[in-house]
Design a protein around this motif. Structure first.
Motif, mmCIF file in Angstrom:
data_model
loop_
_atom_site.group_PDB
_atom_site.id
_atom_site.type_symbol
_atom_site.label_atom_id
_atom_site.label_comp_id
_atom_site.label_asym_id
_atom_site.label_seq_id
_atom_site.Cartn_x
_atom_site.Cartn_y
_atom_site.Cartn_z
ATOM 1 N N THR A 236 0.796 -1.192 0.207
ATOM 2 C CA THR A 236 -0.022 0.151 -0.172
ATOM 3 C C THR A 236 0.817 1.213 -0.018
ATOM 4 O OG1 THR A 236 -2.151 1.008 1.070
ATOM 5 C CG2 THR A 236 -0.341 0.416 2.453
ATOM 6 N N PHE A 237 0.078 2.400 -0.402
ATOM 7 C CA PHE A 237 1.125 3.744 -0.202
ATOM 8 C C PHE A 237 1.889 4.139 0.990
ATOM 9 C CE2 PHE A 237 0.624 8.680 0.144
ATOM 10 C CZ PHE A 237 1.250 8.677 -0.974
ATOM 11 N N ILE A 253 3.473 -1.543 -6.010
ATOM 12 C CA ILE A 253 3.244 -0.409 -4.812
ATOM 13 C C ILE A 253 1.840 0.438 -5.458
ATOM 14 C CG2 ILE A 253 3.783 1.397 -3.261
ATOM 15 C CD1 ILE A 253 6.704 0.555 -4.123
ATOM 16 N N LEU A 254 0.940 0.643 -4.768
ATOM 17 C CA LEU A 254 -0.157 1.388 -4.843
ATOM 18 C C LEU A 254 -0.093 2.702 -4.411
ATOM 19 C CD1 LEU A 254 -3.001 -1.177 -3.796
ATOM 20 C CD2 LEU A 254 -2.532 -0.848 -5.820
ATOM 21 N N GLY A 255 -0.989 3.721 -5.142
ATOM 22 C CA GLY A 255 -0.920 5.056 -4.767
ATOM 23 C C GLY A 255 -0.420 5.850 -5.657
ATOM 24 N N PHE A 266 -4.291 -4.900 -9.093
ATOM 25 C CA PHE A 266 -5.208 -4.723 -8.127
ATOM 26 C C PHE A 266 -6.612 -4.520 -8.815
ATOM 27 C CE2 PHE A 266 -7.415 -1.124 -5.302
ATOM 28 C CZ PHE A 266 -7.444 -1.797 -4.374
ATOM 29 N N ALA A 267 -6.846 -3.839 -9.815
ATOM 30 C CA ALA A 267 -8.249 -3.620 -10.698
ATOM 31 C C ALA A 267 -8.864 -4.996 -10.879
ATOM 32 C CB ALA A 267 -8.144 -2.865 -11.574
ATOM 33 N N GLU A 285 -7.040 5.023 -6.371
ATOM 34 C CA GLU A 285 -7.479 6.360 -7.327
ATOM 35 C C GLU A 285 -8.801 7.097 -7.226
ATOM 36 O OE1 GLU A 285 -5.896 5.499 -11.099
ATOM 37 O OE2 GLU A 285 -3.984 5.618 -10.764
ATOM 38 N N SER A 286 -8.880 7.542 -5.905
ATOM 39 C CA SER A 286 -10.257 8.264 -5.795
ATOM 40 C C SER A 286 -11.179 7.165 -5.974
ATOM 41 C CB SER A 286 -10.056 9.476 -6.513
ATOM 42 O OG SER A 286 -9.415 10.250 -6.119
ATOM 43 N N PHE A 287 -11.138 6.156 -5.712
ATOM 44 C CA PHE A 287 -12.211 5.275 -5.518
ATOM 45 C C PHE A 287 -12.663 4.788 -7.092
ATOM 46 C CE2 PHE A 287 -13.159 7.825 -1.666
ATOM 47 C CZ PHE A 287 -12.615 7.111 -0.924
#
Length: 579
Positions: A236-237, A253-255, A266-267, A285-287
């Motif tokens: 995670t971020f 890594i996300l974020g 992830f998607a 990414e903002s939901f």
């Protein structure tokens, strides 16, 4: 001092911190808590004198993140408390254990708009787990024990303790208390069985790791378990050092600055298992991605604070407890109790998973994603220093090419280095090109707070003097807390800072270029000579204007005993690694 005489409340406070294993207190001195400072004179706790309360608070946050023991900051009332607020916000959003002691005006002067008076609870109650005030000298140890316990239990976070100056000097009838036991729920067999069933039913299960409740043993356990179960792993971020990035199923890594392969993985997952973290706006990414899969959250917070979207299974336990539960067949373990009452675990290596399932080979989708990530993580040097920035514009060869510079950073920096940074696009060079290999290895503000990197590097060097410490900073970010370079010099901390000097608040300029093209406003910077500044502070300062000179400068900085800084003059149109 007469050892038979009762301790003052201020001295008892210090003794109680000693009993909780505190080794350092990051502070800016104030007349409001002089008796605590006097107590530190003969204490085993090292007072780390900082240059501004924001820097002191960030150092304490970093220490709490690395050790699991609440970081300690001490500041004075009014202005000092307002300056430390940024670290309280960071600890609150990042779920980091922190205790801030704030000297207060005498109680008799309350409510009279006295010099530096403010409402402690009014200021801090919305961004802390608890606000306490020591109004009874006999309760000095009790208040400290309460604060330390609250900061680490459940979802960790900050606690603020007010210290009226006249109460601190009063004799206390209290005595040093043993730290409170930290209760931690252990997953029962049904939790693990249900999770195993969900993993077996999923086609593309993904484990998202984060948080701070990790240890080297836990990291190895989770790495093995995730490989054996065929899980893709994503960090995670700014909390992605839970497992070794050399693990073949680690996929990025996300974020902000995430790779396309990490976002796609992830998607496209049909099962999300969040371990030590939750699904947030930054990760999604903002939901807009990865909000629909079946979801498991594993962590100590029964409220799953900050989690967005469905929650199909919730295992309320610590990361360490969960990892232990995976490696025992019957729930029993051969623990031993040391003479000091601490618990020793059996060594990792002779354990086995609590399942009859045989390890599964990593599926093709994980192997393909891993290959794509490895390609993406290789810096792309150019012979002329000409590249393409995040918006597609070209660069010139008159600046340092940071992509090529990080070829050398990656080669020269030891594998066990601790990497720190604040907020800004410049951090993307570290998150993309510098894999980590064990917890703790990354210190970054998950709340996006600028100025975190340098104070965090100072704390990292104090907590782990045996390891290299590397800080990447932007010119705007560095000057948020650049004065703490003096703290690093004062305490002989070995750290290396690279300042990306592009004379602009690069992240915001990028937003302006997209939303208001051709109309930059309020983002240009005129920076000092950072190398000369580092030299003036007593460290090593170097300036690099050409890419080919970076490697030698970085070698010299790493070899320097004490703080070293490299100022890299970079193109203001290049605000991140090349795509």
């Amino acid at each position: 001092m007469d050892n038979s005489a009762p301790l003052s409340a201020g001295h008892l406070l210090v003794k109680e911190l000693e009993a909780h294993g505190v080794q350092r207190s990051y502070l800016v001195p104030g007349e409001s808590y002089l008796d605590v400072l006097d107590g530190l004179h003969d204490s085993t706790i090292a007072p780390i004198v900082c240059r501004q309360e924001g820097g002191a608070g960030y150092m304490a946050v970093a220490e709490g993140r690395m050790t699991g023991i609440p970081g300690i900051a001490m500041v004075t009332r009014g202005p000092g408390a307002s300056n430390v607020m940024v670290s309280v916000h960071t600890a609150f959003q990042d779920a980091t254990p922190l205790v801030v002691f704030v000297g207060l005006i005498p109680t008799v002067a309350r409510g009279r708009e006295s010099f530096q008076e403010f409402d402690l609870n009014g200021w801090f109650s919305t961004t802390t787990k608890k606000v306490l005030t020591l109004d009874d000298p006999d309760k000095a140890a009790e208040v400290v024990a309460d604060a330390m316990h609250t900061a680490v239990t459940g979802r960790p976070g900050p606690v603020v303790v007010g210290l009226p100056e006249e109460v601190l000097v009063e004799a206390s009838d209290g005595s040093v208390l043993a730290p409170r036991t930290h209760g931690s729920a252990a997953p029962y067999g049904g939790d693990v069985t249900e999770l195993r069933a969900r993993i077996l039913q999923a086609d593309r299960p993904v484990l998202v790791i984060g948080g701070e409740d990790w240890s080297p043993a836990t990291s190895r356990r989770i790495a093995q378990w995730s490989r054996d179960r065929g899980l893709g792993v994503i960090g995670t971020f700014r909390a992605y050092d839970g497992i070794d990035h050399d693990s073949p199923n680690f996929l990025g890594i996300l974020g902000f600055g995430a790779s396309q392969v990490a976002k796609r993985t992830f998607a496209e997952a049909d099962l999300h298992i969040f371990l030590g973290c939750v699904r947030t706006d930054v990760a999604t990414e903002s939901f807009t991605i990865g909000t629909d899969p079946k979801t498991v959250v594993i962590g100590p917070d029964p409220d799953a604070h900050g989690h967005f979207g469905g929650l199909d299974q919730h295992i309320v336990t610590s990361v360490n407890r969960f990892a232990q539960a995976l490696f025992t067949a019957d729930g029993s373990r051969a623990y031993s109790v040391a003479s000091d009452g601490s618990i020793d675990e059996p060594a990792v290596g002779d354990e086995h998973l609590a399942t009859d399932d045989e390890p599964v080979p990593l599926p093709e989708w994980i192997r393909d994603a891993r290959a794509e990530l490895e390609d993406w993580r290789v810096p792309t040097p150019t012979s002329a220093g000409i590249g393409t920035d995040l918006d597609g514009s070209g660069s010139t060869d008159t600046f340092v090419d940071m992509d090529e510079a990080f070829v050398h950073v990656k080669e020269l920096l030891p594998d066990n280095a601790i990497i720190t940074y604040g907020a800004g696009n410049f951090s993307g060079w570290a998150t993309r090109f510098l894999p980590t290999h064990g917890f703790p290895s990354v210190l970054g503000p998950r709340n996006g707070s600028m100025g975190f990197g340098l104070p965090a590097a100072v704390a990292a060097g104090l907590v782990h003097p045996e390891r290299s410490v590397f800080c990447i900073a932007g010119d705007g970010d560095f000057l948020m807390n650049g004065q703490e370079f003096a703290t690093a010099v004062q305490y002989g901390v070995n750290l290396t800072v690279v300042v990306n000097d592009n004379s602009v608040y690069g992240t915001i300029r990028g937003h302006q270029d997209r939303e208001y093209p051709g109309r930059p406003s309020g983002t240009a910077l005129s920076s000092p000579d950072f190398a000369a500044l580092a030299t003036a502070f007593g460290g090593l300062g170097l300036t690099v204007e050409a890419t080919e000179d970076f490697r030698t400068a970085f070698e010299n900085a790493l070899a320097h005993e004490g703080p070293a800084l490299i100022r890299c003059l970079t193109d203001p149109t290049i605000r991140g690694a090349r795509a």
